[in-house]
Write a protein that holds these residues in place. Structure first.
Motif, PDB file in Angstrom:
ATOM      1  N   LEU A  65       0.828  -1.197   0.000  1.00  0.00           N
ATOM      2  CA  LEU A  65       0.000   0.000   0.000  1.00  0.00           C
ATOM      3  C   LEU A  65       0.865   1.251   0.000  1.00  0.00           C
ATOM      4  O   LEU A  65       2.015   1.234   0.452  1.00  0.00           O
ATOM      5  N   ARG A  66       0.309   2.340  -0.477  1.00  0.00           N
ATOM      6  CA  ARG A  66       0.998   3.631  -0.377  1.00  0.00           C
ATOM      7  C   ARG A  66       0.813   4.212   1.017  1.00  0.00           C
ATOM      8  O   ARG A  66       0.010   3.730   1.799  1.00  0.00           O
ATOM      9  N   GLY A  67       1.556   5.263   1.308  1.00  0.00           N
ATOM     10  CA  GLY A  67       1.420   5.920   2.597  1.00  0.00           C
ATOM     11  C   GLY A  67       2.557   5.579   3.534  1.00  0.00           C
ATOM     12  O   GLY A  67       3.569   4.986   3.130  1.00  0.00           O
ATOM     13  N   PRO A  68       2.414   5.928   4.813  1.00  0.00           N
ATOM     14  CA  PRO A  68       3.476   5.693   5.792  1.00  0.00           C
ATOM     15  C   PRO A  68       3.783   4.203   5.954  1.00  0.00           C
ATOM     16  O   PRO A  68       2.923   3.347   5.770  1.00  0.00           O
ATOM     17  N   ASP A  69       5.029   3.906   6.288  1.00  0.00           N
ATOM     18  CA  ASP A  69       5.464   2.546   6.611  1.00  0.00           C
ATOM     19  C   ASP A  69       5.328   1.582   5.435  1.00  0.00           C
ATOM     20  O   ASP A  69       4.939   0.416   5.598  1.00  0.00           O
ATOM     21  N   VAL A  70       5.632   2.053   4.223  1.00  0.00           N
ATOM     22  CA  VAL A  70       5.599   1.182   3.049  1.00  0.00           C
ATOM     23  C   VAL A  70       6.510  -0.016   3.275  1.00  0.00           C
ATOM     24  O   VAL A  70       7.638   0.121   3.760  1.00  0.00           O
ATOM     25  N   GLY A  71       6.035  -1.209   2.926  1.00  0.00           N
ATOM     26  CA  GLY A  71       6.805  -2.424   3.107  1.00  0.00           C
ATOM     27  C   GLY A  71       6.506  -3.139   4.404  1.00  0.00           C
ATOM     28  O   GLY A  71       6.905  -4.291   4.591  1.00  0.00           O
ATOM     29  N   SER A  72       5.791  -2.477   5.311  1.00  0.00           N
ATOM     30  CA  SER A  72       5.448  -3.083   6.598  1.00  0.00           C
ATOM     31  C   SER A  72       4.071  -3.738   6.511  1.00  0.00           C
ATOM     32  O   SER A  72       3.185  -3.285   5.786  1.00  0.00           O
ATOM     33  N   GLU A  73       3.888  -4.805   7.289  1.00  0.00           N
ATOM     34  CA  GLU A  73       2.574  -5.440   7.367  1.00  0.00           C
ATOM     35  C   GLU A  73       1.644  -4.662   8.290  1.00  0.00           C
ATOM     36  O   GLU A  73       0.424  -4.828   8.227  1.00  0.00           O
ATOM     37  N   ARG A  74       2.207  -3.834   9.136  1.00  0.00           N
ATOM     38  CA  ARG A  74       1.425  -3.052  10.085  1.00  0.00           C
ATOM     39  C   ARG A  74       1.280  -1.645   9.538  1.00  0.00           C
ATOM     40  O   ARG A  74       2.222  -0.862   9.543  1.00  0.00           O
ATOM     41  N   ARG A  75       0.105  -1.309   9.045  1.00  0.00           N
ATOM     42  CA  ARG A  75      -0.108  -0.010   8.420  1.00  0.00           C
ATOM     43  C   ARG A  75      -1.076   0.816   9.270  1.00  0.00           C
ATOM     44  O   ARG A  75      -1.905   0.284  10.006  1.00  0.00           O
ATOM     45  N   PRO A  76      -1.031   2.136   9.132  1.00  0.00           N
ATOM     46  CA  PRO A  76      -1.902   2.978   9.951  1.00  0.00           C
ATOM     47  C   PRO A  76      -3.295   3.133   9.366  1.00  0.00           C
ATOM     48  O   PRO A  76      -3.504   2.974   8.159  1.00  0.00           O
ATOM     49  N   VAL A  77      -4.244   3.445  10.229  1.00  0.00           N
ATOM     50  CA  VAL A  77      -5.521   3.959   9.752  1.00  0.00           C
ATOM     51  C   VAL A  77      -5.212   5.284   9.067  1.00  0.00           C
ATOM     52  O   VAL A  77      -4.441   6.088   9.597  1.00  0.00           O
TER      53      VAL A  77
END
Length: 335
Positions: A248-260
């Motif tokens: 997904l785009r947005g903060p923490d790209v590449g992480s499985e834990r993404r923000p609302v």
């Protein structure tokens, strides 16, 4: 007044033999919009809300362009690595199939007993490493074999035809991996947001279905100036899949834990995000999702539905009063 932005999923393109002039496209989109609003109207009635405000609805239609781009891509050689982004679309697709099957109980080493001992030993070793929390992936050949077995398992488990599962997950993988297709789709969504703003609707409620939930999450990372989001609603979403969240785009790209998405400013006392899933919906097979996004249960409300006509049908999802109710409340907040 707050506007509704309806973000559709895959396979919504028009048949080319029916013509695609602007009048035909407008009539087609109007019909699709009525389907969504028909479901939402039933949900509003069941939740005790008033009528659906059809005159403040925007439907960014990217179905024709996405389908044409996919046909052109496959005609040029089919799924292959996207060298610019470094993503192999075919491998991404296979990973999604395997992950979806694993969520419903698939264990590769138990379902590949007709293969040679060396293959089974390699599968068991990867499974052992993953159970211990280590990063471990499949070789290309092994991933292909496992994906075939996983697809059959998933079809048997959910009662969904293999080709249907492949089409849904392939198109999600294609959107995530192909930068050109992704930018094309995002352009449609952004223009609809800008049109809503220019029409005087600076606040919107985003309602998204299937692949559209991935598209919408991306779009919420880069809103046009002057646009705010009051509520995010997802239905039949593949956002539960780790491989989807990592891309997904947005903060923490590449992480499985993404923000609302931080661009959402909810109505006081109401959820930021409502996620609807039918347990028979193969696209939303990984559910619930509240615990998978930072913000947790206080920000995301998972709603289990039972869709009477078809597990993945958007009008069935929106006719559930627990899904439609928060939409009605968010709309009523600015009256």
């Amino acid at each position: 007044m707050t506007a509704l932005l309806l973000v559709h999923g895959r396979s919504q393109q028009m048949a080319k033999e029916l013509g695609r002039d602007q009048d035909a496209v407008d009539r087609y989109v109007a019909g699709k919009t009525r389907t969504w609003l028909g479901g939402l109207a039933r949900g509003f009635v069941l939740s005790g809300a008033g009528p659906v405000p059809a005159d403040v609805t925007y439907f960014p239609f990217y179905g024709n362009d996405l389908a044409d781009a996919l046909v052109a891509y496959e005609a040029a050689g089919g799924p292959r690595p996207d060298l610019e982004a470094g993503v192999d679309i075919a491998a991404l697709h296979r990973e999604m199939v395997i992950e979806a099957a694993e969520e419903t109980g698939f264990l590769a080493s138990h379902h590949m007993l007709d293969h040679d001992a060396a293959t089974i030993d390699a599968v068991r070793e990867v499974e052992r490493l993953r159970r211990s929390g280590q990063e471990a992936g499949w070789s290309d050949l092994l991933q292909l074999k496992i994906a075939r077995s996983a697809l059959q398992f998933l079809s048997d488990k959910t009662g969904t035809a293999e080709w249907v599962i492949e089409q849904y997950l392939r198109d999600v993988a294609y959107y995530l991996a192909d930068r050109g297709a992704r930018d094309l789709v995002q352009g449609h969504v952004r223009r609809s947001m800008e049109q809503a703003r220019d029409d005087g609707h600076g606040e919107i409620i985003v309602i998204a279905h299937s692949l559209g939930t991935v598209v919408a999450y991306d779009a919420l990372d880069d809103l046009p100036e002057g646009v705010t989001v009051r509520l995010f609603v997802t239905a039949g979403s593949p956002l539960g899949q780790k491989v989807v969240r990592r891309n997904l785009r947005g903060p923490d790209v590449g992480s499985e834990r993404r923000p609302v998405p931080r661009s959402i400013t909810p109505v006081a006392g109401q959820p930021t995000w409502v996620n609807a899933y039918d347990v028979r919906d193969v696209v939303a097979v990984i559910h619930p999702i509240a615990h998978l996004f930072s913000g947790g249960d206080a920000s995301i409300r998972d709603e289990r539905t039972h869709n009477p006509l078809y597990p993945h049908a958007i009008d069935d999802y929106l006719s559930d009063p627990d899904v439609a109710g928060p939409i009605a409340q968010a709309l009523a907040a600015d009256r």
